[in-house]
Write an enzyme that holds these catalytic residues in place. Structure first.
Site, PDB file in Angstrom:
ATOM      1  N   ASP A   1      33.769  31.332  47.166  1.00  0.00           N
ATOM      2  CA  ASP A   1      34.326  31.813  45.893  1.00  0.00           C
ATOM      3  C   ASP A   1      33.861  30.843  44.829  1.00  0.00           C
ATOM      4  O   ASP A   1      33.278  29.797  45.152  1.00  0.00           O
ATOM      5  CB  ASP A   1      35.867  31.877  45.956  1.00  0.00           C
ATOM      6  CG  ASP A   1      36.419  32.972  45.048  1.00  0.00           C
ATOM      7  OD1 ASP A   1      36.195  32.900  43.835  1.00  0.00           O
ATOM      8  OD2 ASP A   1      37.056  33.908  45.571  1.00  0.00           O
TER       9      ASP A   1
ATOM     10  N   HIS B   1      32.771  36.561  41.968  1.00  0.00           N
ATOM     11  CA  HIS B   1      33.303  35.332  42.576  1.00  0.00           C
ATOM     12  C   HIS B   1      32.142  34.548  43.168  1.00  0.00           C
ATOM     13  O   HIS B   1      32.221  34.057  44.297  1.00  0.00           O
ATOM     14  CB  HIS B   1      34.340  35.663  43.652  1.00  0.00           C
ATOM     15  CG  HIS B   1      35.603  36.258  43.112  1.00  0.00           C
ATOM     16  ND1 HIS B   1      36.619  35.496  42.598  1.00  0.00           N
ATOM     17  CD2 HIS B   1      35.990  37.550  42.970  1.00  0.00           C
ATOM     18  CE1 HIS B   1      37.609  36.287  42.182  1.00  0.00           C
ATOM     19  NE2 HIS B   1      37.241  37.543  42.393  1.00  0.00           N
TER      20      HIS B   1
ATOM     21  N   GLU C   1      36.709  42.697  41.922  1.00  0.00           N
ATOM     22  CA  GLU C   1      36.799  42.087  40.593  1.00  0.00           C
ATOM     23  C   GLU C   1      35.456  41.745  39.950  1.00  0.00           C
ATOM     24  O   GLU C   1      35.347  40.749  39.239  1.00  0.00           O
ATOM     25  CB  GLU C   1      37.686  40.830  40.663  1.00  0.00           C
ATOM     26  CG  GLU C   1      39.098  41.155  41.115  1.00  0.00           C
ATOM     27  CD  GLU C   1      40.024  39.944  41.183  1.00  0.00           C
ATOM     28  OE1 GLU C   1      41.141  40.058  40.666  1.00  0.00           O
ATOM     29  OE2 GLU C   1      39.641  38.922  41.773  1.00  0.00           O
TER      30      GLU C   1
END
Ligand code: ACM
Length: 394
Positions: A77, A156, A212
Site C-alpha cells: 500500500d 494505493h 479506491e
C-alpha cells in the site's frame, strides 16, 4: 493431520478450557459439527505499520484455535511495500521505508508521504523476505490456514511509483497514485511481480486489490487515452476493467483465480473473478446474481478498525462504531438471495486496517475479542442464535 480431525481437536481443547470442567477432564459428549462457510477469513494490513513474522504467527495460532482458515495479507500500500521481490529490489530498498514511525505522521506531518533509503538513519518500516514468507506459509499450512497475498492495483500504489516512476502517467515520483494502464511496462512489472508471488504462495486465489482508484491522470494521459481508443473503452472505469481482466487472464493461465475488492465490478467484471464485498453488501449481491462467488466483508459488520466502544473511552481509531454485538448479529447471506445464489456466498472475512494502529498491543486490542465473534459467524449454522451468545459475553 486432516482438517476435520484438527478442528475436532480444537473443540476438545475449548471444552477443557470452558467453565465447569476441572483441568483436562471433559464429560463424555457427542458433537456433530461442520462449518457454515468454506472461506472464514481475516485480513491483516502489514503496510501501514509493518508487523513482525512472530506477530503474524501469534495471530495464526488464534485463527487456528477458532477455526478461521484464510489469512489475507495486505502486503502493499502507499505506506510501504512489504515483500521481497527479487526482480524489483527498489521495492524493499526504498519503497518499504519512510522517515516517520507512524502512519499518522507520515500521512499528515511535514514533508509527508515520502519514502527513504533502507540505510537512512530515519528509516522506519520493513518487509518480509521470501524466506520469511515460506516460513509463514509452512506455519499456516500446518494449522490449516491458507495465506492469500494481496498485491494492490492500480491504486494505493504510491510507494511503487516512487521507486519506479516510469510506471506512472507523469513519469515522475510523487505525482500520481494510480499506475499508467497505457504503458506496457506496467504489465511487465505486474506479471513479473505476480510470477514471484505465485512461486511463493500456493493459494487458489491471488488478491489484486482494485479499490479506491481515483483514475484522474488516466483522463489526460496520452498512453491511457491511446489504450482506451485501441480497445474501444468508453471511460476510465472500462480502462480499469481492461486492466483487471487482463491480469485475470494472466492468473488463470497460471492456474490461479482472481480476487478483488468490489470496485473490480466497475466497468465490467472479469469473467472468472471473485468479489470481496466491502462497501456494504451490494457488490456481493450483484456478483452472485451474475454467477460469481462473493466473500462478504461489509464495513458495518466486518471492519475492526472502527471503535468498539464510545470514542472518548478508547484510544484513537479511524472512526465509526462496531461493537461486539453487531458482529454477532451479522448474517453474511442476505435474505434477498435465492438458495442457488446463496451457495455462491463463499464466506465472510474481518478486516483490520492499521492506519491508526502503530503498536502490536493496540493491534491485538482492536482484534480481540471481535475477531472471535466473526469466527462464530463464519462457522455456526444460521439457526444458532449468536445474539444470545453475545449477551452472555457482555
Ligand atoms: C477498502 O477498505 N478500501 C477495501
Amino acid at each position: 493431520m486432516d482438517a476435520g480431525l484438527f478442528y475436532g481437536l480444537q473443540t476438545l481443547i475449548q471444552l477443557t478450557e470452558s467453565a465447569g470442567t476441572a483441568g483436562w477432564t471433559v464429560q463424555s459428549t457427542y458433537i456433530e459439527d461442520a462449518p457454515r462457510f468454506d472461506y472464514r477469513g481475516f485480513m491483516m494490513d502489514v503496510s501501514r505499520h509493518f508487523r513482525s513474522k512472530e506477530f503474524v504467527k501469534k495471530q495464526i495460532d488464534v485463527l487456528a484455535r477458532y477455526k478461521l482458515n484464510r489469512l489475507h495479507l495486505h502486503l502493499a500500500d502507499g505506506a510501504g511495500w512489504r515483500i521481497e521481490i527479487k526482480k524489483y529490489p527498489r521495492l524493499t530498498e526504498f519503497a518499504a521505508w519512510r522517515p516517520q514511525a507512524t502512519w499518522k505522521e507520515w500521512w499528515f506531518g511535514e514533508n509527508n508521504r515520502k519514502y527513504c533509503e533502507q540505510n537512512d538513519p530515519r528509516a522506519h518500516g520493513g518487509f518480509f523476505t521470501q524466506d520469511d514468507i515460506r516460513e509463514l506459509l509452512k506455519y499456516a499450512e500446518e494449522r490449516h490456514i491458507v495465506i492469500i497475498p494481496e498485491i494492490e492495483m492500480p491504486a494505493h500504489f504510491e510507494e511503487v511509483l516512487a521507486a519506479y516512476p516510469e510506471l506512472s502517467c507523469a513519469g515522475e515520483p510523487y505525482k500520481n497514485d494510480d499506475f499508467c494502464v497505457g504503458n506496457e511496462q506496467t504489465f511487465t512489472f505486474l506479471e513479473e511481480v505476480l510470477t514471484e508471488i505465485m512461486e511463493l504462495f500456493p493459494s487458489e486465489y491471488i488478491h489484486v486489490g482494485g479499490d479506491e482508484a481515483g483514475k484522474r491522470a488516466w483522463k489526460t494521459c496520452p498512453k491511457c487515452q491511446q489504450r482506451m481508443k485501441e480497445n474501444n473503452l468508453k471511460d476510465v472505469n472500462e480502462l480499469q476493467s481492461y486492466l483487471i481482466h487482463r491480469i485475470e487472464v494472466f492468473l488463470n493461465a497460471h492456474g490461479r483465480k482472481l480476487l478483488g475488492w468490489d470496485e473490480i465490478m466497475e466497468g465490467g467484471l472479469a469473467p472468472n473473478a471473485t468479489v470481496m464485498s466491502w462497501r456494504g453488501e451490494e457488490g456481493g449481491l450483484n456478483a452472485v446474481r451474475m454467477g460469481h462467488r462473493a466473500i462478504m466483508t461489509p464495513g458495518d459488520y466486518c471492519y475492526l478498525d472502527k471503535y468498539q466502544d464510545a470514542p472518548f473511552s478508547q484510544p484513537e481509531a479511524i472512526g465509526g462504531y462496531l461493537p461486539l454485538s453487531q458482529i454477532y448479529s451479522y448474517n453474511p447471506v442476505p435474505e434477498a438471495l435465492t438458495s442457488d445464489e446463496a451457495k455462491l456466498i463463499y464466506g465472510v472475512q474481518a478486516n483490520l486496517w492499521a492506519e491508526y494502529i502503530p503498536t502490536d498491543e493496540y493491534y491485538e486490542y482492536m482484534l480481540y475479542p471481535r475477531l472471535l465473534a466473526l469466527a462464530e459467524v463464519a462457522w455456526s449454522a444460521p439457526n444458532v442464535n449468536l445474539t444470545q451468545i453475545s449477551i452472555h459475553v457482555h
